[in-house]
Motif scaffolding. Structure first.
Motif, PDB file in Angstrom:
ATOM      1  N   PRO A  93       0.831  -1.200   0.000  1.00  0.00           N
ATOM      2  CA  PRO A  93       0.000   0.000   0.000  1.00  0.00           C
ATOM      3  C   PRO A  93       0.867   1.252   0.000  1.00  0.00           C
ATOM      4  N   GLY A  99      -0.771  -1.608  11.180  1.00  0.00           N
ATOM      5  CA  GLY A  99      -0.663  -1.014   9.843  1.00  0.00           C
ATOM      6  C   GLY A  99      -2.037  -0.825   9.225  1.00  0.00           C
ATOM      7  N   GLU A 100      -2.006  -0.638   7.928  1.00  0.00           N
ATOM      8  CA  GLU A 100      -3.232  -0.264   7.206  1.00  0.00           C
ATOM      9  C   GLU A 100      -3.994  -1.505   6.707  1.00  0.00           C
ATOM     10  N   GLY A 101      -3.321  -2.295   5.904  1.00  0.00           N
ATOM     11  CA  GLY A 101      -3.944  -3.492   5.353  1.00  0.00           C
ATOM     12  C   GLY A 101      -2.909  -4.266   4.581  1.00  0.00           C
ATOM     13  N   PRO A 102      -3.162  -5.560   4.345  1.00  0.00           N
ATOM     14  CA  PRO A 102      -2.170  -6.373   3.645  1.00  0.00           C
ATOM     15  C   PRO A 102      -1.929  -5.894   2.217  1.00  0.00           C
ATOM     16  N   GLY A 103      -0.689  -6.026   1.776  1.00  0.00           N
ATOM     17  CA  GLY A 103      -0.351  -5.822   0.369  1.00  0.00           C
ATOM     18  C   GLY A 103      -0.249  -7.188  -0.307  1.00  0.00           C
ATOM     19  N   GLU A 144       1.802  -9.868   1.641  1.00  0.00           N
ATOM     20  CA  GLU A 144       1.105 -10.302   2.854  1.00  0.00           C
ATOM     21  C   GLU A 144      -0.072 -11.203   2.487  1.00  0.00           C
ATOM     22  N   PRO A 162       1.208 -10.292   8.202  1.00  0.00           N
ATOM     23  CA  PRO A 162       1.388  -8.852   7.964  1.00  0.00           C
ATOM     24  C   PRO A 162       2.858  -8.463   7.845  1.00  0.00           C
ATOM     25  N   PHE A 163       3.099  -7.439   7.078  1.00  0.00           N
ATOM     26  CA  PHE A 163       4.423  -6.818   6.963  1.00  0.00           C
ATOM     27  C   PHE A 163       5.537  -7.832   6.667  1.00  0.00           C
ATOM     28  N   ASN A 211      -3.176  -5.366  11.253  1.00  0.00           N
ATOM     29  CA  ASN A 211      -3.616  -4.278  10.377  1.00  0.00           C
ATOM     30  C   ASN A 211      -5.046  -3.865  10.695  1.00  0.00           C
ATOM     31  N   HIS A 260       4.281   5.407   8.304  1.00  0.00           N
ATOM     32  CA  HIS A 260       4.205   4.042   7.784  1.00  0.00           C
ATOM     33  C   HIS A 260       5.532   3.703   7.106  1.00  0.00           C
TER      34      HIS A 260
HETATM   35  N1  URA Z   1       1.375  -2.316   4.700  1.00  0.00           N
HETATM   36  C1  URA Z   1       0.475  -2.441   5.708  1.00  0.00           C
HETATM   37  O1  URA Z   1      -0.134  -1.480   6.121  1.00  0.00           O
HETATM   38  N2  URA Z   1       0.316  -3.636   6.233  1.00  0.00           N
HETATM   39  C2  URA Z   1       0.964  -4.712   5.838  1.00  0.00           C
HETATM   40  O2  URA Z   1       0.746  -5.783   6.386  1.00  0.00           O
HETATM   41  C3  URA Z   1       1.894  -4.559   4.793  1.00  0.00           C
HETATM   42  C4  URA Z   1       2.085  -3.359   4.233  1.00  0.00           C
END
Ligand code: URA
Length: 306
Positions: free
Chosen positions: A60, A141-145, A148, A154-155, A181, A272
């Motif tokens: 993201p 974090g925000e959400g999986p890319g 992920e 995550p991450f 996330n 981030h």
């Molecule tokens: N960015 C995010 O916000 N979360 C993730 O898990 C990976 C990238």
């Protein structure tokens, strides 16, 4: 005219207000539709100009969009769409003291989730969270890319490598902390998760935090910060201080946590890692945020983040 309100509606409104008061939110503003439209138009223009990466990138693009959008000076309370009934409904993990078992119950409750549209927009799997269920420090974090989504953790992509370095620089290992996330499914093309998606998914995050009971939650980027704190403000106003944080729907006096009373966490906001990859000059600022966290937890740095 308040007297014209239907009694049920009046009751629901009073409940809603009580809920926000518990969260420490006292001021409400109308959303400025014009600002939102202008911000979207600017982001779109930036994407077309190639400043913001297009659909193909694997992580993201938080903060860059944020930095491109017009600055708003007022801190604005975000009105969540979750219902008061959802907040008050007993959860399967309530009364379960072992955090490993409690997290498992939350994961089971999530199931093969179809609660929001992300389930049909190309997600491969749900990315629940990873790490120490008794962690003192939690990153959100925000959400999986794409990485992920592929690995279910995550991450784990490039931003994840930087997050690992940041954790190491704090004198910790990735296994020591917990990472999750706001949304658990990959938004298509790594777009920002939309309001309804965040509102649907964040109660699960709140429950994870309530089980882990960390000393500190670090919100990675504005999306995480705004969803956790239910306030809308630019990064510059969000960083540099601690917030007292109690996950929505959980009270310090909750009778389901008699074994380990928890006064809530401190919440800090930092950039981030995906933003730091694009603007490494801000790493020093992020390091200041992390040092504030380390001081609070009592950690000594091993090395500086690369
Ligand atoms: N960015 C995010 O916000 N979360 C993730 O898990 C990976 C990238």
């Amino acid at each position: 005219m308040p007297n014209a309100l239907d009694p049920d509606l009046r009751h629901a409104l009073a409940e809603r207000l009580r809920y926000y008061t518990e969260l420490g939110i006292y001021d409400f503003y109308r959303r400025d539709k014009m600002n939102a439209v202008q911000a979207d138009a600017q982001n779109e223009a930036a994407a077309i100009a190639g400043v913001v990466e297009a659909e193909t990138s694997s992580a993201p693009q938080p903060e860059l969009r944020e930095e491109m959008s017009p600055r708003r000076s007022a801190v604005v309370a975000i009105v969540r769409e979750e219902s008061i009934f959802e907040v008050l409904t007993p959860k399967p993990e309530q009364g379960v003291v072992d955090p490993v078992a409690a997290l498992k119950l939350i994961r089971e409750d999530l199931g093969d989730c179809t609660r929001c549209k992300l389930h049909k927009l190309g997600r491969k799997q749900i990315v629940f969270g990873v790490g120490n269920p008794r962690a003192e420090l939690m990153f959100v974090g925000e959400g999986p890319g794409a990485d992920e989504d592929a690995q279910g953790e995550p991450f784990v992509g490039r931003a994840g490598q930087l997050l690992n370095n940041m954790i190491k620089a704090m004198g910790l290992r990735r296994e020591d902390v917990y990472i999750a996330n706001v949304v658990k499914c990959r938004p298509p093309g790594n777009r920002t998760p939309e309001r309804d998606e965040c509102d649907t998914c964040s109660p699960f995050l709140m429950r994870q935090i309530a089980v882990i009971k960390p000393k500190v939650v670090v919100a990675l980027g504005a999306v995480a910060a705004r969803n956790l704190l239910a306030i809308n403000a630019p990064m510059a106003e969000l960083r540099g201080r601690f917030y007292d944080f109690m996950p929505a729907g959980v009270r310090s006096s909750d009778p389901s946590f008699p074994e380990k009373p928890w006064p809530g966490a401190k919440l800090a906001v930092t950039y981030h890692p995906a933003f730091l990859l694009r603007d490494p000059r801000q790493k020093g600022e992020a390091w200041k945020d992390l040092q504030m966290v380390m001081k609070y937890i009592g950690l000594k740095p091993l090395q500086k983040a690369e």
